[in-house]
Write an enzyme that holds these catalytic residues in place. Structure first.
Site, PDB file in Angstrom:
ATOM      1  N   ASP B  49       6.279  -0.869 -10.034  1.00 21.95           N
ATOM      2  CA  ASP B  49       5.979  -0.702 -11.457  1.00 21.95           C
ATOM      3  C   ASP B  49       7.211  -0.076 -12.103  1.00 21.95           C
ATOM      4  O   ASP B  49       8.170   0.289 -11.422  1.00 21.95           O
ATOM      5  CB  ASP B  49       4.717   0.138 -11.653  1.00 21.95           C
ATOM      6  CG  ASP B  49       4.846   1.509 -11.034  1.00 21.95           C
ATOM      7  OD1 ASP B  49       5.967   1.882 -10.654  1.00 21.95           O
ATOM      8  OD2 ASP B  49       3.832   2.206 -10.925  1.00 21.95           O
ATOM      9  N   ASP B 222      -4.136  -4.120  -8.518  1.00 20.28           N
ATOM     10  CA  ASP B 222      -3.618  -3.029  -7.691  1.00 20.28           C
ATOM     11  C   ASP B 222      -4.485  -1.820  -7.955  1.00 20.28           C
ATOM     12  O   ASP B 222      -4.953  -1.611  -9.078  1.00 20.28           O
ATOM     13  CB  ASP B 222      -2.161  -2.700  -8.020  1.00 20.28           C
ATOM     14  CG  ASP B 222      -2.040  -1.712  -9.171  1.00 20.28           C
ATOM     15  OD1 ASP B 222      -2.064  -0.498  -8.919  1.00 20.28           O
ATOM     16  OD2 ASP B 222      -1.945  -2.169 -10.329  1.00 20.28           O
ATOM     17  N   CYS B 260     -18.908  -6.451   9.427  1.00 21.21           N
ATOM     18  CA  CYS B 260     -17.456  -6.304   9.388  1.00 21.21           C
ATOM     19  C   CYS B 260     -16.861  -6.421  10.785  1.00 21.21           C
ATOM     20  O   CYS B 260     -17.407  -5.890  11.747  1.00 21.21           O
ATOM     21  CB  CYS B 260     -17.129  -4.941   8.784  1.00 21.21           C
ATOM     22  SG  CYS B 260     -15.374  -4.583   8.707  1.00 21.21           S
ATOM     23  N   CYS B 262     -13.582  -5.441  11.396  1.00 26.74           N
ATOM     24  CA  CYS B 262     -12.323  -4.680  11.401  1.00 26.74           C
ATOM     25  C   CYS B 262     -12.248  -3.819  12.663  1.00 26.74           C
ATOM     26  O   CYS B 262     -13.244  -3.645  13.363  1.00 26.74           O
ATOM     27  CB  CYS B 262     -12.197  -3.814  10.136  1.00 26.74           C
ATOM     28  SG  CYS B 262     -13.141  -2.279  10.171  1.00 26.74           S
ATOM     29  N   CYS B 265     -14.948  -1.005  12.741  1.00 30.39           N
ATOM     30  CA  CYS B 265     -16.331  -1.432  12.997  1.00 30.39           C
ATOM     31  C   CYS B 265     -16.495  -2.077  14.370  1.00 30.39           C
ATOM     32  O   CYS B 265     -17.573  -2.027  14.948  1.00 30.39           O
ATOM     33  CB  CYS B 265     -16.805  -2.362  11.882  1.00 30.39           C
ATOM     34  SG  CYS B 265     -16.982  -1.465  10.313  1.00 30.39           S
ATOM     35  N   HIS B 291     -10.988   0.329   7.419  1.00 32.98           N
ATOM     36  CA  HIS B 291     -12.191  -0.411   7.040  1.00 32.98           C
ATOM     37  C   HIS B 291     -12.127  -0.878   5.586  1.00 32.98           C
ATOM     38  O   HIS B 291     -12.388  -2.051   5.292  1.00 32.98           O
ATOM     39  CB  HIS B 291     -13.459   0.410   7.265  1.00 32.98           C
ATOM     40  CG  HIS B 291     -14.672  -0.270   6.704  1.00 32.98           C
ATOM     41  ND1 HIS B 291     -15.274  -1.335   7.343  1.00 32.98           N
ATOM     42  CD2 HIS B 291     -15.335  -0.106   5.535  1.00 32.98           C
ATOM     43  CE1 HIS B 291     -16.274  -1.772   6.603  1.00 32.98           C
ATOM     44  NE2 HIS B 291     -16.330  -1.047   5.496  1.00 32.98           N
TER      45      HIS B 291
END
Lengths: 350, 350
Positions: B49, B222, B260, B262, B265, B291
């Site tokens: 930015d 974002d 999930c 991931c 998990c 996660h």
């Protein structure tokens, strides 16, 4: 650190503190969740201590007898009793691979009489622990005490050795005494412990102490030092410990340790680590931890290789000659500060 | 999170704040260290930015004119000038793939006149930024402002669209106004931005807002929200956000989110996460972050799949029907607290 990451670093055993797990989340919770290995998702070895050390340092001790110790939690001040029997029962519920006897861990500054009494109680408790064991898939280690008194150390080592444990730990050291005394006690003790059983020096873990410990017959060490100092920016190299927060690193494009092939040193400049520490980014603590654990693991590997090739003595000489240890005065002041902080917690919460 | 870990999560772009890098370690340091990609060891995309948002929130603004803005660092109070020219120059030195124009980011509660003036200045600065660009390998995005005034938003969008930027951001939203207004402004604005250029909604990132943003034509978001709330224990699931610190999770053997796959998990129970949070273990924050990032990435993948298979509308209906958003009153109170905290930093340091 995740189990995956520890595995990548080549780490094969973790230590879990029975005292901490007992208070939070509770032995029963971990047991219900399938034991420590499953709870932590760690399928390699785990060692649990008995809780003895924390009860005599972190917690507030209320009363001690041959039966056991009454202490107050450092978290909420609640009162608890631990006995040699319950210490074994807890560790059987947690299910570690190596478990420890309950010991009375005196301060090295206590009187001869007090340390003698604590050592004798430790022996009684060791016997009760041995008798209380009901599982046959956990290796029970005894703990030698005796403060800084060679005669107490020798008696403790011989007596416990005669009782036939799976392994032997040396406890009650590295508690603020000068290093030369720590190593002298290790030397006295290790020589009397069985050659064919693992010898474990509790709470010791600086690179130079590990090398000197091995030279005196030690096989196993445990210490929070490498991760604890990493989180303060102190990184191990073969030349000594350097603090990456030092402004001199701000624009250094080379890694912290050019001898090192850990994830941190392979990917990041010393300048970037310096920046992450200044910004207090969580990644700073992790990258530093990865480096120090990797350093210790590779040190142990080099030690094993040197032993195998019968070159350990020259390895040790080279290592000690090249490694500038933390100044002893600074080290003792830091240790005192740390022990005092533990003590304050105890007073505030007790 | 390490670059390796982010890569494993399927993350392809990071945002770096020019304002923060400018103050610490300094644009010159990063440039000397080979630019942001090399400094961070990240070989995928980076967006920087311009610093505008932080200057109008985190820093203490001293003076603003068409020439630029004078502000005081939130770290040490030192005074700095940023101009549209220097904002581009800094971002060229950092070397991100997408760079942003310097904008004046007013508060949505400012008067119509103040917001009109800020929007006009943003347009002037956008033109200067466009003219100041010397590198041709960075995509320069414009930023639409206009507060909560549809006519200002429309004028800003049309004007900037006519200037031919590589992409278009919508700024000045999600700053404490009700969600219904945020989305109304997005709808007004996005429709006027070029179809063939990426549209980027700045600072927005809750799961439900992302789905609603895409429904209004947004391509890029974002937000620190997924990682920020993760570190407080708030975890996303398809049913809504749950706080793992809640005592109800203490003995839950199932993972946090059974939908999930991931790392968190796949390997850990909700009970273990609850325990790590109670002990304030660093691993708690990491597993929760893994996660939530994984959830957001998989949400974006599901959105892309739904668009490709022309089923986005029903996907959106299903998602919104199944997802219980954070209560609006609670959300606004939390946002206010966060904005106030930013403000306090500003006052204390200014």
């Amino acid at each position: 650190m995740t189990p995956e990451e520890l595995d990548q670093l080549g780490i094969r055993m973790l230590l879990a503190n029975t005292y901490h797990v007992y208070l939070r989340p509770g032995i029963d919770v971990v047991e219900k969740m399938g034991g420590l290995h499953r709870f932590m998702s760690w399928d390699k070895a785990i060692l649990t201590d008995s809780g003895g050390y924390q009860i005599f340092s972190l917690a507030r001790l209320r009363d001690i007898s041959d039966k056991g110790a009454i202490f107050r939690s450092h978290i909420d001040g609640s009162q608890h009793l631990i006995t040699p029997q319950s210490a074994i029962q807890f560790q059987e519920s947690l299910g570690a691979d190596i478990i420890m006897v309950l010991d009375e861990c005196p301060s090295p500054t206590d009187t001869f009489e007090a340390i003698k009494k604590a050592t004798e109680r430790t022996h009684k408790w060791a016997e009760i622990c041995q008798r209380s064991q009901t599982r046959n898939d956990q290796a029970l280690f005894a703990i030698v005490q005796g403060g800084l008194y060679p005669e107490l150390r020798r008696r403790s080592a011989s007596l416990l050795a005669s009782m036939g444990f799976a392994g032997y730990a040396i406890g009650g050291l590295s508690l603020g005494e000068p290093k030369v005394l720590t190593l002298a006690m290790v030397e006295e003790t290790a020589a009397l412990l069985p050659q064919d059983k693992p010898r474990y020096l509790m709470g010791v873990g600086s690179p130079e102490d590990v090398v000197e410990g091995v030279a005196r017959g030690i096989d196993i060490f445990d210490s929070a030092l490498p991760t604890q100092v990493a989180r303060k920016g102190a990184l191990f190299t073969r030349r000594g410990r350097y603090n990456i927060r030092n402004a001199a690193y701000k624009q250094v494009e080379a890694p912290v340790d050019s001898d090192c092939d850990c994830y941190t040193c392979r990917n990041f400049s010393a300048g970037y680590l310096n920046h992450l520490f200044k910004c207090r980014e969580m990644l700073a603590y992790r990258l530093a931890t990865i480096h120090n654990l990797s350093f210790m693991n590779s040190l142990m590997q080099r030690i094993r290789d040197a032993i195998t090739s019968d070159t350990f003595n020259s390895f040790r000489d080279d290592f000690i000659a090249g490694y500038e240890p933390t100044d002893e005065k600074v080290r003792l002041a830091q240790k005192k500060k740390w022990l005092d902080a533990q003590n304050r917690k105890n007073i505030n919460r007790g």
